[in-house]
Design an enzyme around this catalytic site. Structure first.
Site, PDB file in Angstrom:
ATOM      1  CG  ASP A 124     -10.404  30.902 -12.536  1.00 41.81           C
ATOM      2  OD1 ASP A 124     -10.736  29.954 -13.243  1.00 41.81           O
ATOM      3  OD2 ASP A 124      -9.106  31.422 -12.628  1.00 41.81           O
ATOM      4  CD  GLU A 165      -3.531  -1.778   7.560  1.00 37.96           C
ATOM      5  OE1 GLU A 165      -2.355  -2.114   7.087  1.00 37.96           O
ATOM      6  OE2 GLU A 165      -4.196  -2.407   8.127  1.00 37.96           O
ATOM      7  CD  GLU A 225       3.334   1.452   5.910  1.00 36.83           C
ATOM      8  OE1 GLU A 225       3.271   0.293   6.337  1.00 36.83           O
ATOM      9  OE2 GLU A 225       3.981   1.611   4.710  1.00 36.83           O
ATOM     10  CD  GLU A 230       4.821   0.399   9.336  1.00 33.39           C
ATOM     11  OE1 GLU A 230       5.724  -0.347   8.811  1.00 33.39           O
ATOM     12  OE2 GLU A 230       3.700  -0.354   9.314  1.00 33.39           O
ATOM     13  CD  GLU A 260      -0.053   1.333   9.527  1.00 34.89           C
ATOM     14  OE1 GLU A 260      -0.770   0.576   9.722  1.00 34.89           O
ATOM     15  OE2 GLU A 260       1.115   0.952   8.772  1.00 34.89           O
ATOM     16  CG  HIS A 279      -1.293  -2.575   3.299  1.00 38.59           C
ATOM     17  ND1 HIS A 279      -0.389  -2.737   4.534  1.00 38.59           N
ATOM     18  CD2 HIS A 279      -0.219  -2.488   2.472  1.00 38.59           C
ATOM     19  CE1 HIS A 279       0.807  -3.202   4.539  1.00 38.59           C
ATOM     20  NE2 HIS A 279       0.869  -3.021   2.995  1.00 38.59           N
ATOM     21  NE  ARG A 290       1.352  -9.357   8.131  1.00 38.64           N
ATOM     22  CZ  ARG A 290       0.421  -8.528   8.696  1.00 38.64           C
ATOM     23  NH1 ARG A 290       0.090  -7.296   8.069  1.00 38.64           N
ATOM     24  NH2 ARG A 290      -0.298  -8.643   9.534  1.00 38.64           N
ATOM     25  CD  GLU A 345      -3.840  -5.933   4.410  1.00 35.40           C
ATOM     26  OE1 GLU A 345      -3.063  -5.265   4.449  1.00 35.40           O
ATOM     27  OE2 GLU A 345      -3.766  -7.344   4.630  1.00 35.40           O
ATOM     28  NE  ARG A 380       0.446  -6.904   2.214  1.00 41.88           N
ATOM     29  CZ  ARG A 380       0.572  -6.580   3.215  1.00 41.88           C
ATOM     30  NH1 ARG A 380      -0.542  -6.470   4.181  1.00 41.88           N
ATOM     31  NH2 ARG A 380       1.804  -6.490   3.619  1.00 41.88           N
TER      32      ARG A 380
END
Length: 472
Positions: free
Chosen positions: A53, A132, A134, A214, A222, A271, A341, A360, A362
């Site tokens: 369903d 990645e 967390e 972390e 992580e 990330h 970063r 990457e 982020r």
């Protein structure tokens, strides 16, 4: 090694499987399942599917067209590590029982169409993702919302707020706020549990790279999984969350992938490393900035241009925007940089190998539906390549130390889910290419999020409003 339907039937016999568990992803991003007798699984089942369903699944069919099919994917079969009875699990795609066509609102179908579209462009044949994710591990969670009350309470034996609690005895090893990154035990009290999570993932076919504590106090962790093709990676991330939550439950603990469950400490991001290959050739390596190819820079241009709309899918909760706040460590500035970063797009410089060259992004967080989020990021990047979208100049300074007039020239992420949904409403043509996302999928996503989350939050008093306004 890929499994055929016959391989799966052999697994059933080899492991004396009693139960077949069929799993699929609902529209917002929760894994769903139902179970059946192993004796009912036949080779034809992988073509015929099983009925269910669809009207009871969030964001899916109406009651007058509720019948749907789940089609098991033999390549995804594994033995569940938690159930008492021997149980074989398979990921499933969703199909219409009359037309047999794949259901456009099925997130896994969207992701598969994104992979097919990439091949059709001739740009490359595989998009690799490496998320990645967390998460927080808590010892207690209580929350409620009634007409006359609204609160949440989370607790962790690692929480810095518990240094004065009568724990009989209180051993005192509790990571300081924003200083939970990489401490050895006893401050990191979750090593054995994370190792069990990691080993369980490996036994279930997930290639894991590392795990660690972390930054935040209160049990933030992580576990990093190795990059893999888009749909396969989304499958693995779904299984990752399942294993993390159920392993924690064995320890009498609870896990949340909420981006911002704690006030005044780091939130949980996800990330996403990504790259496009053609056969064995990595297409993001070149002689440009940070060793990138022209296509990689255009891919970044697409991510940055479409980021406000993307974020409605990669950061799809009202809580996501408690993490994406200017002035903190979250990547709210839509710029790119090598190593830095604080940029939304970073080019990792751990290795000079062309195979390691990647972008990457982020901004995303682990509350997202990975099938939709990965597909949307790929579509934005491909749009950048196809239209040669210039990402502008890189910003290698610390973006949080820029002068106000310089920072004002750097675009920022939306400030709320409502703003992100507005951005998606005005910018989603890039998602419609190749019929990857449909107008119906985009409209349903916007409508569902506004009605069930944005409006639902807006009409409820916030506890802190009492501190601000009770005495006015």
């Amino acid at each position: 090694m890929a499994k055929t339907p016959q391989d799966v039937l052999n697994m059933v016999k080899e492991h004396d499987v009693k139960i077949i568990d069929l799993r699929f992803m609902d529209f917002p991003g929760l894994w769903q399942h139902f179970s059946m007798r192993a004796s009912d699984l036949e080779e034809d089942s992988f073509e015929d599917g099983f009925g269910f369903d669809g009207s009871s699944i969030r964001g899916w069919q109406t009651i007058n067209e509720s019948d749907m099919l789940v089609i098991p994917d033999a390549e995804t079969a594994f033995i569940d590590p938690f159930f008492e009875a021997p149980t074989l699990v398979m990921f499933c795609d969703i199909a219409d029982p009359i037309t047999r066509s794949r259901y456009t609102r099925d997130p896994r179908t969207v992701a598969k169409k994104a992979e097919s579209y990439l091949k059709s462009t001739g740009i490359g044949d595989t998009c690799y993702f490496g998320p990645e994710a967390e998460f927080f591990v808590f010892d207690d969670i209580r929350f409620d919302q009634t007409p006359n009350a609204g609160y949440y309470f989370v607790d962790s034996v690692e929480g810095r707020w518990n240094t004065g609690s009568p724990e009989n005895p209180n051993l005192g090893y509790k990571p300081r706020y924003k200083e939970g990154y990489f401490p050895v035990p006893p401050s990191d009290s979750l090593q054995d549990m994370r190792t069990e999570m990691m080993l369980t993932m490996i036994n279930c076919g997930i290639d894991v790279e590392q795990h660690h504590h972390e930054v935040a106090t209160g049990g933030q962790c992580e576990i990093d999984i190795k990059f893999s093709p888009l749909v396969n990676c989304a499958d693995k991330l779904v299984l990752y969350k399942y294993i993390v939550k159920n392993t924690a439950r064995k320890y009498g603990k609870t896990v949340t992938f909420m981006p911002k469950p704690l006030f005044e400490d780091n939130g949980s991001g996800m990330h996403c490393h990504q790259s496009i290959w053609n056969g064995d050739t990595p297409l993001f390596a070149g002689s440009g900035y940070a060793g990138l190819s022209e296509d990689a820079l255009y891919y970044i241009g697409g991510l940055i241009k479409h980021a406000p709309a993307l974020i409605s899918l990669t950061n799809p909760t009202t809580n996501s925007f408690k993490r994406l706040v200017p002035g903190y460590e979250a990547p709210v500035n839509l710029a790119y940089s090598q190593r830095n970063r604080s940029a939304a797009c970073r080019i990792p410089m751990y290795s000079t190998s062309p195979k390691a060259k990647r972008v990457e992004f982020r901004c995303p967080d682990p509350s997202c539906n990975p099938y939709l989020a990965f597909a949307a990021m790929l579509m934005a990047g491909l749009d950048g390549i196809q239209n040669k979208i210039d990402p502008g100049e890189p910003l290698d300074k610390n973006l949080y130390d820029l002068e106000p007039e310089e920072l004002a020239r750097v675009p920022q992420t939306p400030g709320s889910l409502s703003e992100a949904l507005d951005a998606l409403e005005g910018d989603h043509e890039f998602l419609l290419k190749g019929d990857v996302f449909t107008e119906d999928v985009v409209e349903t996503w916007i409508e569902y999020k506004r009605e069930n989350e944005v409006d639902a939050i807006n009409v409820r008093p916030h506890p802190y409003e009492y501190a601000l306004y009770y005495d006015i």
